[in-house]
Write a protein that holds these residues in place. Structure first.
Motif, PDB file in Angstrom:
ATOM      1  N   ILE A  87       4.869 -25.865  14.932  1.00  0.00           N
ATOM      2  CA  ILE A  87       4.582 -27.293  14.749  1.00  0.00           C
ATOM      3  C   ILE A  87       4.414 -27.933  16.122  1.00  0.00           C
ATOM      4  CG2 ILE A  87       5.486 -29.475  13.867  1.00  0.00           C
ATOM      5  CD1 ILE A  87       6.949 -27.921  11.729  1.00  0.00           C
ATOM      6  N   GLU A  88       3.324 -28.639  16.320  1.00  0.00           N
ATOM      7  CA  GLU A  88       3.023 -29.223  17.629  1.00  0.00           C
ATOM      8  C   GLU A  88       4.091 -30.198  18.089  1.00  0.00           C
ATOM      9  OE1 GLU A  88      -0.626 -31.689  19.809  1.00  0.00           O
ATOM     10  OE2 GLU A  88      -0.832 -30.953  17.752  1.00  0.00           O
ATOM     11  N   LYS A  89       4.703 -30.914  17.135  1.00  0.00           N
ATOM     12  CA  LYS A  89       5.729 -31.897  17.462  1.00  0.00           C
ATOM     13  C   LYS A  89       6.935 -31.269  18.141  1.00  0.00           C
ATOM     14  CE  LYS A  89       8.564 -35.425  15.135  1.00  0.00           C
ATOM     15  NZ  LYS A  89       8.949 -36.006  13.823  1.00  0.00           N
ATOM     16  N   TRP A  90       7.104 -29.958  17.974  1.00  0.00           N
ATOM     17  CA  TRP A  90       8.266 -29.287  18.543  1.00  0.00           C
ATOM     18  C   TRP A  90       8.137 -29.066  20.053  1.00  0.00           C
ATOM     19  CZ3 TRP A  90      10.018 -24.824  14.740  1.00  0.00           C
ATOM     20  CH2 TRP A  90      10.333 -25.395  13.499  1.00  0.00           C
ATOM     21  N   ALA A  91       6.964 -29.289  20.596  1.00  0.00           N
ATOM     22  CA  ALA A  91       6.730 -28.958  22.004  1.00  0.00           C
ATOM     23  C   ALA A  91       7.651 -29.729  22.935  1.00  0.00           C
ATOM     24  CB  ALA A  91       5.264 -29.225  22.369  1.00  0.00           C
ATOM     25  N   GLU A  92       7.792 -31.030  22.713  1.00  0.00           N
ATOM     26  CA  GLU A  92       8.577 -31.843  23.648  1.00  0.00           C
ATOM     27  C   GLU A  92      10.046 -31.437  23.702  1.00  0.00           C
ATOM     28  OE1 GLU A  92       9.532 -36.526  24.648  1.00  0.00           O
ATOM     29  OE2 GLU A  92       7.713 -35.945  23.592  1.00  0.00           O
ATOM     30  N   PRO A  93      10.757 -31.331  22.564  1.00  0.00           N
ATOM     31  CA  PRO A  93      12.156 -30.892  22.687  1.00  0.00           C
ATOM     32  C   PRO A  93      12.287 -29.511  23.296  1.00  0.00           C
ATOM     33  CG  PRO A  93      11.465 -31.001  20.376  1.00  0.00           C
ATOM     34  CD  PRO A  93      10.414 -31.685  21.172  1.00  0.00           C
ATOM     35  N   CYS A  94      11.310 -28.640  23.059  1.00  0.00           N
ATOM     36  CA  CYS A  94      11.375 -27.302  23.657  1.00  0.00           C
ATOM     37  C   CYS A  94      11.258 -27.368  25.177  1.00  0.00           C
ATOM     38  CB  CYS A  94      10.260 -26.413  23.094  1.00  0.00           C
ATOM     39  SG  CYS A  94      10.513 -25.922  21.383  1.00  0.00           S
ATOM     40  N   VAL A  95      10.426 -28.268  25.667  1.00  0.00           N
ATOM     41  CA  VAL A  95      10.290 -28.435  27.123  1.00  0.00           C
ATOM     42  C   VAL A  95      11.614 -28.885  27.726  1.00  0.00           C
ATOM     43  CG1 VAL A  95       9.240 -29.873  28.922  1.00  0.00           C
ATOM     44  CG2 VAL A  95       7.805 -28.852  27.137  1.00  0.00           C
ATOM     45  N   TYR A  96      12.286 -29.816  27.077  1.00  0.00           N
ATOM     46  CA  TYR A  96      13.572 -30.290  27.596  1.00  0.00           C
ATOM     47  C   TYR A  96      14.642 -29.201  27.518  1.00  0.00           C
ATOM     48  CZ  TYR A  96      12.114 -35.092  28.363  1.00  0.00           C
ATOM     49  OH  TYR A  96      11.507 -36.222  28.866  1.00  0.00           O
ATOM     50  N   PHE A  97      14.610 -28.413  26.459  1.00  0.00           N
ATOM     51  CA  PHE A  97      15.536 -27.285  26.369  1.00  0.00           C
ATOM     52  C   PHE A  97      15.294 -26.324  27.532  1.00  0.00           C
ATOM     53  CE2 PHE A  97      17.045 -23.166  24.912  1.00  0.00           C
ATOM     54  CZ  PHE A  97      18.207 -23.460  24.220  1.00  0.00           C
TER      55      PHE A  97
END
Length: 356
Positions: free
Chosen positions: A215-225
Motif C-alpha cells: 500500500i503506497e500510504k505505508w511508505a511514510e511510516p516505513c521511512v521514519y521506522f
C-alpha cells in the motif's frame, strides 16, 4: 557507555540501555495528538482544525504523531534485537502488539458493534463482515474498518481508523528481523549501506518491497521506522546538543510548505525526538503511570465515534475533552491489567526484564 564530562557533548550512544529517557512521555503525547487530530474529521469539522494553516498543508498533527511513533519504534526495536537476539526480539514484539490488539478488536466487534448496530442482533452476528473484522487481530493484512450497521450515519463511518498503522508496524518488525538475522545490524557501515540502498530503491520502487510495499500510504511510516534504525546504527556518531536541537526544530518549521519538505523535515523531526527523549528533564512517567500510549492509540477512535453518536451536536473540542478522560482510563486499565502482565510473561520465559 562513554564517560561524559560537563564540557563534552553527549552522543546518542552514551545513553545505550539507559531507562532515564522520555520515550514513554513522547509516545503518550503522540497518541493524544492523534486523538486530537482525529476529533475534527470525526465530528465533521475537518476544515476547522486550527493547525491546518500552521502546517501549510505539508502534513497534519496525526501524521506527525504517527511518524514519531515509527521513528521511536525503529530505534528501540533495533536496540532490542542487537542486545538480546532473535528469540527475545520475536517474543517481545508479539507480547507488545497482540494482547491489547486482540482485546480491543474483540470488544469492538462483540460489545460495541452489537450495542450500536442498526441491524437486528441476529443479522449482525450472522453477517460475514462482522466476523471478517476479527481478522484485524492478526495485524498481518490491511485492516477492515467497518462493521455492518455501525456508525454508518456518522461523518466518518469507520469503526477504528487508527488501526491501519499496525500491519505497517508488524511488517517493519518482520523485515528488521530478516535483516537482523543476516548480521547486517552488527556492522555500522554495512547497515548504513543497506539502509541507503533500501531508501533509494523505495524512492522509485516502493511497491516492489516485500510486505510493506503493498500500500503506497505505508511508505511514510516505513521511512521514519528506517530513520530510527539508522539512528541506532549511528548512535556513536550523533551528538545530542542544545544548539543542534534548536536548529532541528527551526529547520523542521522552515520546511513546512516547502517543496523540499519530504527531504528535510523527517531527519530534523527525528533528531528532535531523540534530543527530547534524552536531553530534556526526565519525567519518569513509567514509574507513576506506566505506559498507556498504545492503549490511547487503539481505543481513541472507537471512543470518539461513540461520543459523536451520543452527542451529535457537539464539536471537536468537546469530543477531545471527553474522549481524553475515557480513553486514558481505558488505556491505564489495559496497561496495568493486560499489557504489563503480558510483557511479564517474557521475563518468566526468558528470565529477562520486560521491555515494550
Amino acid at each position: 557507555m562513554r564517560s561524559v564530562t560537563p564540557d563534552s557533548t553527549p552522543m546518542l550512544g552514551d545513553y545505550d540501555g539507559s531507562r532515564r529517557n522520555n520515550f514513554t512521555a513522547l509516545r503518550i503525547f503522540f497518541a493524544w495528538c492523534v486523538l486530537f487530530g482525529h476529533s475534527f474529521p470525526i465530528t465533521g469539522h475537518g476544515e476547522l482544525n486550527p493547525l491546518r494553516e500552521f502546517f501549510e498543508k505539508s502534513t497534519w498533527i496525526g501524521e506527525i504523531a504517527v511518524s514519531g511513533f515509527f521513528a521511536i519504534s525503529g530505534f528501540l526495536v533495533t536496540a532490542s534485537f542487537a542486545r538480546r537476539g532473535l528469540l527475545d526480539y520475536c517474543i517481545s514484539r508479539v507480547l507488545r502488539i497482540y494482547p491489547a490488539l486482540i482485546v480491543c478488536v474483540c470488544l469492538t466487534t462483540v460489545v460495541l458493534g452489537a450495542w450500536l448496530t442498526t441491524l437486528e442482533r441476529a443479522d449482525y452476528f450472522t453477517n460475514p463482515r462482522t466476523w471478517n473484522y476479527l481478522w484485524n487481530t492478526t495485524a498481518l493484512f490491511p485492516m477492515s474498518f467497518r462493521l455492518p450497521g455501525v456508525f454508518e450515519s456518522l461523518p466518518r463511518p469507520g469503526v477504528n481508523g487508527s488501526l491501519w498503522t499496525l500491519p505497517v508496524e508488524v511488517s517493519c518488525y518482520i523485515l528488521l528481523m530478516v535483516v537482523g538475522a543476516t548480521g547486517l545490524l552488527r556492522w555500522r557501515t554495512l547497515g548504513n549501506l543497506a539502509a541507503l540502498a533500501l531508501l533509494l530503491f523505495a524512492f522509485n520502487y516502493f511497491g516492489d518491497i516485500p510486505l510493506v510495499g503493498r500500500i503506497e500510504k505505508w511508505a511514510e511510516p516505513c521511512v521514519y521506522f528506517l530513520l530510527g534504525v539508522v539512528c541506532y546504527l549511528n548512535r556513536a556518531a550523533i551528538p545530542l546538543s542544545l544548539p543542534l536541537g534548536v536548529a532541528a526544530a527551526a529547520l523542521a518549521y522552515v520546511a513546512l510548505g516547502k517543496p523540499w519538505f519530504d527531504f528535510v523535515f523527517p531527519p530534523a523531526f527525528v533528531y528532535l525526538i531523540f534530543f527530547l527523549a534524552y536531553r530534556s528533564p526526565f519525567l519518569d512517567i513509567d514509574r507513576w503511570f506506566g505506559d498507556p500510549s498504545y492503549g490511547i492509540y487503539i481505543y481513541a477512535w472507537p471512543v470518539q465515534q461513540v461520543i459523536v453518536y451520543l452527542f451529535p451536536q457537539q464539536g471537536p473540542y468537546f469530543n477531545t475533552a471527553l474522549a481524553t478522560l475515557v480513553v486514558v482510563t481505558l488505556a491505564l486499565l489495559s496497561w496495568h491489567f493486560l499489557e504489563k502482565p503480558a510483557l511479564g510473561l517474557k521475563r518468566r520465559w526468558l528470565k529477562t526484564s520486560p521491555e515494550g
